[in-house]
Design an enzyme around this catalytic site. Structure first.
Site, PDB file in Angstrom:
ATOM      1  N   ASP A 105       5.270  -6.483   3.000  1.00  0.00           N
ATOM      2  CA  ASP A 105       5.784  -5.692   1.783  1.00  0.00           C
ATOM      3  C   ASP A 105       6.575  -6.522   0.849  1.00  0.00           C
ATOM      4  OD1 ASP A 105       4.409  -3.143   1.713  1.00  0.00           O
ATOM      5  OD2 ASP A 105       5.749  -2.628   3.541  1.00  0.00           O
ATOM      6  N   ASP A 165      -1.860   0.216   0.241  1.00  0.00           N
ATOM      7  CA  ASP A 165      -0.539   0.047  -0.617  1.00  0.00           C
ATOM      8  C   ASP A 165      -0.397  -1.544  -0.803  1.00  0.00           C
ATOM      9  OD1 ASP A 165      -0.802   1.789   1.664  1.00  0.00           O
ATOM     10  OD2 ASP A 165       1.436   2.122   1.840  1.00  0.00           O
TER      11      ASP A 165
HETATM   12  N1  GLY Z   1       3.878   1.583   1.309  1.00  0.00           N
HETATM   13  C1  GLY Z   1       4.385   2.509   2.518  1.00  0.00           C
HETATM   14  C2  GLY Z   1       4.361   3.734   1.696  1.00  0.00           C
HETATM   15  O1  GLY Z   1       4.051   4.113   0.653  1.00  0.00           O
HETATM   16  O2  GLY Z   1       4.879   4.974   2.231  1.00  0.00           O
END
Ligand code: GLY
Length: 391
Positions: A105, A165
């Site tokens: 992330d 994501d």
């Molecule tokens: N990227 C993790 C979420 O959207 O919860």
């Protein structure tokens, strides 16, 4: 245009006056939160609609500084710049000392905080932090399967997978390539995007949340959910990440495949929306008492506005109009209007709802969520003017 878009006509687009009121409300909330959240991060989600203070250790810590930068852009006031640059120092420390950075992330963390700082005010520490974060992201690239591993120790068989994501982490790599002159970041970003295109979209135009690859051969294995209702359902935020992700991919690598996939994903999404255009947390649900995920609508609105900047004429106008309807719904029925109710911007987000069929922990259900607030503010900003993206 998509036949499914006609369903959205029940909600009026946000007006210029409403946008101004919504921007004023959000900027006021940022200003009110500065004493509590200049030297501390916001939790990923609120508790009883109020964000607690936490250290800068979560995957979501970049969104609050991103909101401060948006407030700086909206007002030009030095107080916002000052506070956001204090956060940059925290992010530089985090990546230098590798504090909770063993995951993918890096884009969610470093684009709205540090890339924004460099683009807006030339903050050199922001640039350095974001380049280090891009290096960290690159280190998670798996040659076998051509993807960025989302979570866990590199190569662990139970985590040999990527998640939808991650498409929003790729812009950090594109920025790093342009900034450093090194192609490697861009090459890996494109490879990951192509792997996602190949595996993550189901024939019915919904998306797998996570997708496993074979560690020996690199072949695709299977989709699994972590935060959706169950493996064969469509997690509403995952679909939003995919929609916004296709727009981001198309910006960095113009390719009709991204546009076509964006259309398919959006069509599925629109067909599963309730009348107010804000989805339930999983698109399995189209009515009833399940919680909503307002953050999914905010992310999708930003994806629509991003794609609208990349396509021509009537199509762009349709996408903008749809985004204006979605944001209109958020402002009228989901936005915080009384600061005694919440220190966030948008109510009724859902982070992780536990079910018998998924693997998440279950937290932040029917709460404000940090990214929901940020993307709502970004969507409002994009509706007011042509905006230079932090992503
Ligand atoms: N990227 C993790 C979420 O959207 O919860």
């Amino acid at each position: 245009m998509l036949e499914s878009v006609n369903r959205s006509q029940t909600v009026a687009p946000i007006t210029a006056t409403e946008i101004a009121d919504a921007m004023d409300a959000v900027v006021a909330q940022v200003r009110r939160n500065l004493p509590e959240f200049t030297y501390a991060a916001q939790n990923h989600s609120s508790v009883g609609n109020f964000y607690p203070q936490v250290p800068n250790t979560q995957w979501t810590s970049g969104f609050w500084p991103g909101s401060i930068w948006l407030a700086y852009e909206a007002t030009g006031e030095r107080i916002f710049r000052y506070a956001a640059q204090i956060h940059v120092q925290s992010f530089l420390n985090r990546i230098r000392n590798r504090i909770e950075t063993d995951h993918h992330d890096m884009g969610f963390l470093y684009s709205p905080s540090c890339v924004a700082a460099f683009k807006l005010v030339g903050d050199e520490d922001g640039r350095q932090a974001a380049l280090l974060a891009a290096d960290q992201l690159l280190d998670r690239f798996q040659q076998k399967g051509q993807f960025i591993q989302a979570w866990g120790p590199m190569g662990a068989p139970d985590n040999y997978r990527y998640i939808i994501d991650c498409l929003l982490n790729l812009p950090l790599l594109h920025w790093a390539s342009a900034e450093s002159g090194r192609d490697i970041y861009r090459e890996k970003a494109l490879a990951h995007a192509h792997t996602t295109l190949a595996n993550s979209i189901r024939p019915d135009n919904s998306t797998h949340h996570t997708f496993y690859m074979d560690p020996e051969t690199g072949a695709p294995v299977r989709g699994r959910t972590a935060q959706g209702y169950r493996d064969d359902s469509a997690w509403a935020r995952g679909q939003a990440w995919a929609i916004a992700g296709m727009a981001a991919c198309h910006r960095y690598e113009p390719d009709q495949r991204y546009v076509d996939t964006f259309d398919r994903l959006l069509d599925f999404y629109l067909r599963r929306l309730p009348d107010d255009l804000v989805p339930y947390w999983d698109l399995t649900f189209t009515d009833g008492d399940e919680p909503r995920d307002s953050s999914s609508a905010a992310i999708t609105a930003c994806g629509l506005l991003e794609m609208a900047d990349l396509v021509e004429g009537a199509r762009a106008e349709e996408l903008r109009a749809l985004a204006a309807r979605m944001v209109g719904s958020l402002w009228r029925d989901y936005a915080v209007r009384d600061t005694r109710v919440s220190n966030g911007f948008v109510l009724h987000g859902t982070y992780s709802k536990k079910t018998p069929y998924n693997t998440c922990t279950g937290e932040g259900v029917d709460e404000c969520v940090a990214w929901g607030d940020y993307y709502y503010f970004e969507a409002l900003t994009r509706l007011t003017r042509k905006w230079t993206s932090y992503w």
